[in-house]
Design a protein around this motif. Structure first.
Motif, PDB file in Angstrom:
ATOM      1  N   ASN A 274       0.830  -1.202   0.000  1.00  0.00           N
ATOM      2  CA  ASN A 274       0.000   0.000   0.000  1.00  0.00           C
ATOM      3  C   ASN A 274       0.865   1.253   0.000  1.00  0.00           C
ATOM      4  O   ASN A 274       0.535   2.259  -0.642  1.00  0.00           O
ATOM      5  CB  ASN A 274      -0.930   0.002   1.211  1.00  0.00           C
ATOM      6  CG  ASN A 274      -2.019  -1.049   1.103  1.00  0.00           C
ATOM      7  OD1 ASN A 274      -2.346  -1.488  -0.017  1.00  0.00           O
ATOM      8  ND2 ASN A 274      -2.589  -1.467   2.221  1.00  0.00           N
ATOM      9  N   HIS A 275       2.004   1.191   0.722  1.00  0.00           N
ATOM     10  CA  HIS A 275       2.873   2.373   0.781  1.00  0.00           C
ATOM     11  C   HIS A 275       3.501   2.648  -0.583  1.00  0.00           C
ATOM     12  O   HIS A 275       3.541   3.801  -1.042  1.00  0.00           O
ATOM     13  CB  HIS A 275       3.960   2.155   1.838  1.00  0.00           C
ATOM     14  CG  HIS A 275       4.801   3.373   2.077  1.00  0.00           C
ATOM     15  ND1 HIS A 275       5.879   3.705   1.296  1.00  0.00           N
ATOM     16  CD2 HIS A 275       4.703   4.344   3.006  1.00  0.00           C
ATOM     17  CE1 HIS A 275       6.426   4.807   1.736  1.00  0.00           C
ATOM     18  NE2 HIS A 275       5.735   5.227   2.782  1.00  0.00           N
ATOM     19  N   PHE A 276       4.007   1.598  -1.260  1.00  0.00           N
ATOM     20  CA  PHE A 276       4.599   1.806  -2.577  1.00  0.00           C
ATOM     21  C   PHE A 276       3.540   2.291  -3.578  1.00  0.00           C
ATOM     22  O   PHE A 276       3.814   3.155  -4.429  1.00  0.00           O
ATOM     23  CB  PHE A 276       5.227   0.502  -3.083  1.00  0.00           C
ATOM     24  CG  PHE A 276       6.521   0.166  -2.407  1.00  0.00           C
ATOM     25  CD1 PHE A 276       7.563   1.087  -2.352  1.00  0.00           C
ATOM     26  CD2 PHE A 276       6.716  -1.070  -1.805  1.00  0.00           C
ATOM     27  CE1 PHE A 276       8.762   0.779  -1.732  1.00  0.00           C
ATOM     28  CE2 PHE A 276       7.908  -1.391  -1.172  1.00  0.00           C
ATOM     29  CZ  PHE A 276       8.935  -0.457  -1.136  1.00  0.00           C
ATOM     30  N   ARG A 277       2.321   1.755  -3.479  1.00  0.00           N
ATOM     31  CA  ARG A 277       1.267   2.193  -4.387  1.00  0.00           C
ATOM     32  C   ARG A 277       0.882   3.649  -4.121  1.00  0.00           C
ATOM     33  O   ARG A 277       0.703   4.439  -5.049  1.00  0.00           O
ATOM     34  CB  ARG A 277       0.034   1.293  -4.230  1.00  0.00           C
ATOM     35  CG  ARG A 277      -1.091   1.657  -5.202  1.00  0.00           C
ATOM     36  CD  ARG A 277      -2.261   0.686  -5.138  1.00  0.00           C
ATOM     37  NE  ARG A 277      -2.904   0.675  -3.841  1.00  0.00           N
ATOM     38  CZ  ARG A 277      -2.784  -0.288  -2.955  1.00  0.00           C
ATOM     39  NH1 ARG A 277      -2.046  -1.352  -3.217  1.00  0.00           N
ATOM     40  NH2 ARG A 277      -3.405  -0.231  -1.788  1.00  0.00           N
ATOM     41  N   LEU A 278       0.776   4.011  -2.846  1.00  0.00           N
ATOM     42  CA  LEU A 278       0.438   5.385  -2.508  1.00  0.00           C
ATOM     43  C   LEU A 278       1.527   6.344  -2.975  1.00  0.00           C
ATOM     44  O   LEU A 278       1.238   7.414  -3.523  1.00  0.00           O
ATOM     45  CB  LEU A 278       0.244   5.510  -0.991  1.00  0.00           C
ATOM     46  CG  LEU A 278      -0.021   6.918  -0.449  1.00  0.00           C
ATOM     47  CD1 LEU A 278      -1.299   7.476  -1.044  1.00  0.00           C
ATOM     48  CD2 LEU A 278      -0.096   6.903   1.066  1.00  0.00           C
ATOM     49  N   THR A 279       2.799   5.958  -2.771  1.00  0.00           N
ATOM     50  CA  THR A 279       3.904   6.818  -3.215  1.00  0.00           C
ATOM     51  C   THR A 279       3.856   7.009  -4.733  1.00  0.00           C
ATOM     52  O   THR A 279       4.022   8.129  -5.246  1.00  0.00           O
ATOM     53  CB  THR A 279       5.243   6.202  -2.806  1.00  0.00           C
ATOM     54  OG1 THR A 279       5.266   6.019  -1.376  1.00  0.00           O
ATOM     55  CG2 THR A 279       6.399   7.094  -3.207  1.00  0.00           C
ATOM     56  N   GLN A 280       3.620   5.917  -5.468  1.00  0.00           N
ATOM     57  CA  GLN A 280       3.567   6.009  -6.935  1.00  0.00           C
ATOM     58  C   GLN A 280       2.405   6.890  -7.370  1.00  0.00           C
ATOM     59  O   GLN A 280       2.550   7.729  -8.270  1.00  0.00           O
ATOM     60  CB  GLN A 280       3.421   4.599  -7.526  1.00  0.00           C
ATOM     61  CG  GLN A 280       3.295   4.603  -9.056  1.00  0.00           C
ATOM     62  CD  GLN A 280       3.294   3.189  -9.611  1.00  0.00           C
ATOM     63  OE1 GLN A 280       3.949   2.324  -9.078  1.00  0.00           O
ATOM     64  NE2 GLN A 280       2.552   2.978 -10.665  1.00  0.00           N
ATOM     65  N   ASN A 281       1.239   6.742  -6.725  1.00  0.00           N
ATOM     66  CA  ASN A 281       0.075   7.541  -7.118  1.00  0.00           C
ATOM     67  C   ASN A 281       0.292   9.013  -6.826  1.00  0.00           C
ATOM     68  O   ASN A 281      -0.100   9.884  -7.618  1.00  0.00           O
ATOM     69  CB  ASN A 281      -1.161   7.029  -6.386  1.00  0.00           C
ATOM     70  CG  ASN A 281      -1.582   5.644  -6.839  1.00  0.00           C
ATOM     71  OD1 ASN A 281      -1.183   5.213  -7.937  1.00  0.00           O
ATOM     72  ND2 ASN A 281      -2.373   4.947  -6.042  1.00  0.00           N
ATOM     73  N   MET A 282       0.911   9.318  -5.684  1.00  0.00           N
ATOM     74  CA  MET A 282       1.160  10.715  -5.341  1.00  0.00           C
ATOM     75  C   MET A 282       2.128  11.355  -6.343  1.00  0.00           C
ATOM     76  O   MET A 282       1.931  12.489  -6.794  1.00  0.00           O
ATOM     77  CB  MET A 282       1.732  10.808  -3.924  1.00  0.00           C
ATOM     78  CG  MET A 282       0.764  10.434  -2.822  1.00  0.00           C
ATOM     79  SD  MET A 282      -0.491  11.684  -2.535  1.00  0.00           S
ATOM     80  CE  MET A 282       0.486  12.968  -1.797  1.00  0.00           C
ATOM     81  N   ILE A 283       3.186  10.608  -6.700  1.00  0.00           N
ATOM     82  CA  ILE A 283       4.160  11.149  -7.653  1.00  0.00           C
ATOM     83  C   ILE A 283       3.534  11.268  -9.040  1.00  0.00           C
ATOM     84  O   ILE A 283       3.743  12.251  -9.760  1.00  0.00           O
ATOM     85  CB  ILE A 283       5.414  10.252  -7.680  1.00  0.00           C
ATOM     86  CG1 ILE A 283       6.103  10.275  -6.305  1.00  0.00           C
ATOM     87  CG2 ILE A 283       6.377  10.709  -8.751  1.00  0.00           C
ATOM     88  CD1 ILE A 283       7.248   9.301  -6.197  1.00  0.00           C
ATOM     89  N   LEU A 284       2.733  10.283  -9.435  1.00  0.00           N
ATOM     90  CA  LEU A 284       2.091  10.310 -10.738  1.00  0.00           C
ATOM     91  C   LEU A 284       1.129  11.487 -10.840  1.00  0.00           C
ATOM     92  O   LEU A 284       1.053  12.161 -11.875  1.00  0.00           O
ATOM     93  CB  LEU A 284       1.347   8.988 -10.979  1.00  0.00           C
ATOM     94  CG  LEU A 284       0.736   8.809 -12.376  1.00  0.00           C
ATOM     95  CD1 LEU A 284       1.817   8.876 -13.446  1.00  0.00           C
ATOM     96  CD2 LEU A 284      -0.020   7.482 -12.453  1.00  0.00           C
ATOM     97  N   ALA A 285       0.392  11.757  -9.750  1.00  0.00           N
ATOM     98  CA  ALA A 285      -0.522  12.898  -9.762  1.00  0.00           C
ATOM     99  C   ALA A 285       0.242  14.205  -9.911  1.00  0.00           C
ATOM    100  O   ALA A 285      -0.219  15.140 -10.572  1.00  0.00           O
ATOM    101  CB  ALA A 285      -1.347  12.913  -8.459  1.00  0.00           C
ATOM    102  N   LEU A 286       1.436  14.275  -9.301  1.00  0.00           N
ATOM    103  CA  LEU A 286       2.239  15.493  -9.421  1.00  0.00           C
ATOM    104  C   LEU A 286       2.778  15.675 -10.839  1.00  0.00           C
ATOM    105  O   LEU A 286       2.734  16.769 -11.397  1.00  0.00           O
ATOM    106  CB  LEU A 286       3.393  15.440  -8.411  1.00  0.00           C
ATOM    107  CG  LEU A 286       4.398  16.599  -8.465  1.00  0.00           C
ATOM    108  CD1 LEU A 286       3.723  17.900  -8.079  1.00  0.00           C
ATOM    109  CD2 LEU A 286       5.571  16.321  -7.522  1.00  0.00           C
ATOM    110  N   THR A 287       3.272  14.589 -11.433  1.00  0.00           N
ATOM    111  CA  THR A 287       3.900  14.697 -12.755  1.00  0.00           C
ATOM    112  C   THR A 287       2.887  14.922 -13.872  1.00  0.00           C
ATOM    113  O   THR A 287       3.271  15.322 -14.981  1.00  0.00           O
ATOM    114  CB  THR A 287       4.706  13.427 -13.040  1.00  0.00           C
ATOM    115  OG1 THR A 287       3.826  12.287 -12.985  1.00  0.00           O
ATOM    116  CG2 THR A 287       5.822  13.258 -12.040  1.00  0.00           C
TER     117      THR A 287
END
Length: 760
Positions: free
Chosen positions: A65-78
């Protein structure tokens, strides 16, 4: 004699029945214990495996869940248009010279590493073509960033320049230890796990997210010392909590599995999203050895217990049967005609004579117990509230056990502006008034006194909270006209029976800390939202107060202290925040006295007993702080009047020329002294090194300039004597605890407020 023996050991004799009963109980307990051990010993390994698989599954879910959340947060930023445009500008920064863009990008990145749940230490944007990086502290060259500030032998600067993302968006790399290397020191940054992120759509730009694996392990991993490993999809080790070598013979293609290797069990589970393999290692050899030892010990103890029990049963049965036989014999003799004397056994005669007095004493004891029942009940409830283990007899009281019925709790704390002559009498009368007004004499309530100045009411089945809030409002109106005392009243919601009395008391004690600084009765139902945000910022004002004390300017010191207290009052700070600030000021004053090596230092130190519990106004804190620093200022002022002329020249010169490129050699040359002699005499007279004093002076001047929003940080650095802005930022952060940009953002607004403590 023969008939007597036969009667004693007949099947219906008391002695035989007692003996058989004891033996039956012993046999049943021994059989049950033996069966339980044999049964449970076969289940313990299955239970251990199940618990470890469940624990690993929870850990894997947390990491995934942490890796998925980190990826989603970064993807939303980019995916932001402004982000893409800004990266395009930064990719040609040397050409377009748009130095306003980095601050905007850093602000966007702060949404990631400022999130405490992502455990991100830093987000570094690496522009390969331009060969520079952008991170939370600003711009740096790639060589400086990866060779100094984030140095690791496993990840040298050349390693990052060779990295490509291909078709991947996110790539997790093994965690290693990073260090910060500067000219004067080397500081470890701990183990960090780099994560490469593709900066869409630019091929020559990628992000490096520095995750903190220790915080992730603390959040999702096992709290014990169980070794834990994470392998990537290519079976490379990403993170481990153990220095030992990982010994595995199989890894699952999907799902989970386990195997035993030597004296250890290896539990595996593969993440469905990342494809990482999570491994948990558990020692089993010691458990098996302990099981064998337990079996042997149980056999010995069981045999000894059976033998001792049989002997004890024989003795107890005989000792119990013998006096009863004598008593029966005495009763038989008494049944015919009452003799003048009951046998020659005095004890049995006493038993008969004392039966009537025993009954009379029982009636007296019962009456006395009824009178004392309320006191015992209060005693038991107080122990439950304070979480003090009860004696066995009190723990069995039905009305003290945690029941399922709802209840509410109210905690009163009394404070006296002026202490009465008979303090205990006044307090007792106040508690009686409060109890009668709130409970109305209802039986479903308990009054406790956990502290000498506190009263706690437990209201069972209280109804809605508004019902007893009205009674509290009435109490407040009665006490508003009282000039000698005031109450702080903490009110809980209506709890279900599942909430323990200890938790209710702890919650109410925390609500008492929400009291505001005034001499009025206050009713506190819930914490104020502003408390956690405004009064607990980690900002250090210690050096500022130290410099003011060192200047011996009484007016400036008093104005500074008054300003801090007025800011606390402006922000509606709690009384605890005023107390914390006063303690911080007292601690800094003690440090100043120690650092300046003032004469009669023991006399100048603050008193060990703090009077803050009796304070109910800001003026009391002002007067106390002034009384605290006034004798210190007098001693410092008298010491300054006899200051050495060399030191006077140096201090005056530094105050006028701190913005220039000055050093110890330059000042020593102006005095025709050697640098070593000047350094030693400066340290002796001022208790501070020359360079440390100069840096503190420059940083204090920089704080004043930062309040002017029209000045750039680069310009301020030059004005206070720093030719390199990065050196200025690092020195400012070391002295003030935050960067210049954060300091300007925090203190250039009207709603800024210092910490409730000086953070010394």
């Amino acid at each position: 004699m023969k008939r007597s023996v036969t009667g004693k050991f007949a099947l219906n004799a008391l002695f035989v029945k007692l003996m058989l009963s004891f033996l039956s109980v012993i046999l049943i307990l021994a059989s049950f214990n033996l069966f339980s051990h044999l049964y449970l010993s076969g289940k313990i390994y299955k239970e251990m495996i199940g618990q470890n698989e469940l624990g690993l599954a929870q850990t894997v879910e947390g990491y995934e869940n942490h890796f998925r959340l980190t990826q989603n947060m970064i993807l939303a930023l980019t995916q932001s248009d402004s982000w893409t445009a800004n990266l395009g500008i930064l990719s040609h920064l040397k050409e377009n010279r748009r130095y306003d863009i980095p601050a905007e990008v850093i602000s966007d990145l702060s949404t990631l590493y400022a999130n405490p749940f992502l455990h991100i230490e830093n987000f570094i944007l690496y522009f390969k073509k331009e060969n520079y990086v952008l991170e939370r502290e600003g711009l740096s060259s790639a060589a400086d960033m990866f060779g100094k500030y984030y140095f690791s032998a496993e990840y040298p600067p050349e390693y990052w320049s060779r990295q490509t993302m291909d078709n991947q968006f996110l790539k997790v790399m093994p965690a290693v230890t990073f260090t910060e290397k500067t000219i004067h020191s080397t500081r470890t940054l701990g183990r960090l796990m780099p994560v490469l992120v593709k900066a869409i759509p630019y091929e020559e730009v990628y992000g490096i997210v520095m995750l903190n694996p220790q915080l992730m392990q603390a959040a999702y991993g096992d709290a014990g010392n169980t070794p834990f490993y994470i392998l990537d999809a290519q079976k490379n080790l990403l993170f481990s909590t153990s220095e030992g070598k990982l010994q595995t013979s199989q890894l699952p293609e999907s799902g989970n599995a386990h195997e035993r290797v030597g004296d250890q069990y290896y539990f595996y589970e593969k993440g469905k999203q990342t494809g990482f393999t999570y491994i948990r290692v558990t020692q089993v050899a010691a458990i098996a050895a302990e099981m064998r030892g337990m079996q042997l010990l149980l056999a010995v103890l069981l045999s000894a217990a059976v033998l001792i029990s049989v002997l004890s049963s024989l003795i107890f049965s005989h000792r119990l049967n013998q006096p009863l036989q004598r008593l029966i014999a005495a009763l038989d003799r008494k049944a015919g005609s009452r003799p003048e004397k009951l046998s020659s056994v005095k004890e049995f005669a006493i038993i008969g004579d004392r039966l009537s007095s025993i009954l009379e004493n029982n009636r007296f004891i019962q009456t006395d117990l009824d009178h004392k029942n309320s006191l015992v009940r209060q005693y038991a409830y107080t122990h439950k509230v304070k979480n003090i283990p009860l004696s066995k007899s009190l723990a069995e009281l039905e009305d003290v056990r945690q029941s399922e019925q709802p209840y509410a709790s109210i905690l009163f704390k009394v404070s006296f502006k002026t202490l009465p002559d008979e303090l205990e009498k006044h307090t007792l009368m106040l508690w009686k008034l409060v109890q009668n007004l709130i409970t109305g004499g209802e039986s479903e309530s308990v009054a406790l006194q956990p502290e000498h100045d506190q009263l706690m009411l437990l209201l069972f089945n209280p109804g809605p909270q508004s019902s007893f809030l009205q009674a509290l409002d009435t109490l407040k109106e009665l006490l508003d006209s009282e000039t000698s005392l005031y109450l702080t009243i903490a009110v809980s919601p209506v709890y279900s029976g599942e909430t323990s009395f200890t938790d209710a008391y702890n919650n109410l004690s925390m609500l008492l800390n929400e009291r505001r600084l005034n001499g009025e009765t206050q009713i506190i139902v819930e914490p104020r939202a502003s408390s956690a945000k405004s009064f607990h910022l980690k900002v250090t004002h210690g050096e500022e107060l130290h410099n003011l004390l060192q200047s011996a300017n009484e007016e400036a010191v008093f104005a500074w202290l008054d300003r801090q207290l007025e800011q606390l009052q402006h922000k509606d700070a709690a009384a605890a925040d005023f107390r914390a600030f006063a303690l911080g000021a007292a601690e800094q004053t003690s440090k100043t006295v120690t650092r300046l090596n003032l004469p009669q230092a023991e006399r100048l130190l603050p008193p060990p007993l703090e009077p803050f519990n009796a304070f109910h106004s800001m003026d009391q804190y002002k007067e106390w702080l002034r009384d605290l620093v006034r004798p210190v200022l007098v001693v410092i002022s008298s010491r300054s009047e006899s200051r050495d002329p060399i030191i006077s020249f140096v201090l005056d010169y530094l105050d006028k020329h701190y913005g220039e490129d000055i050093n110890l050699n330059l000042v020593a040359d102006k005095l025709n002294l050697t640098p070593g002699y000047l350094s030693s005499i400066f340290k002796e007279k001022t208790n501070i090194n020359f360079s440390e004093y100069l840096n503190n002076l420059r940083i204090e001047r920089a704080k004043e300039l930062l309040m002017n929003l029209e000045l750039r940080i680069q310009d301020i650095a030059l004005q206070v004597g720093y030719q390199n802005v990065n050196s200025f930022i690092r020195m400012f952060k070391r002295c003030a605890g935050i960067t210049p940009g954060e300091y300007r953002k925090r203190y250039s607004r009207d709603d800024s407020l210092p910490s409730s403590g000086l953070g010394l």
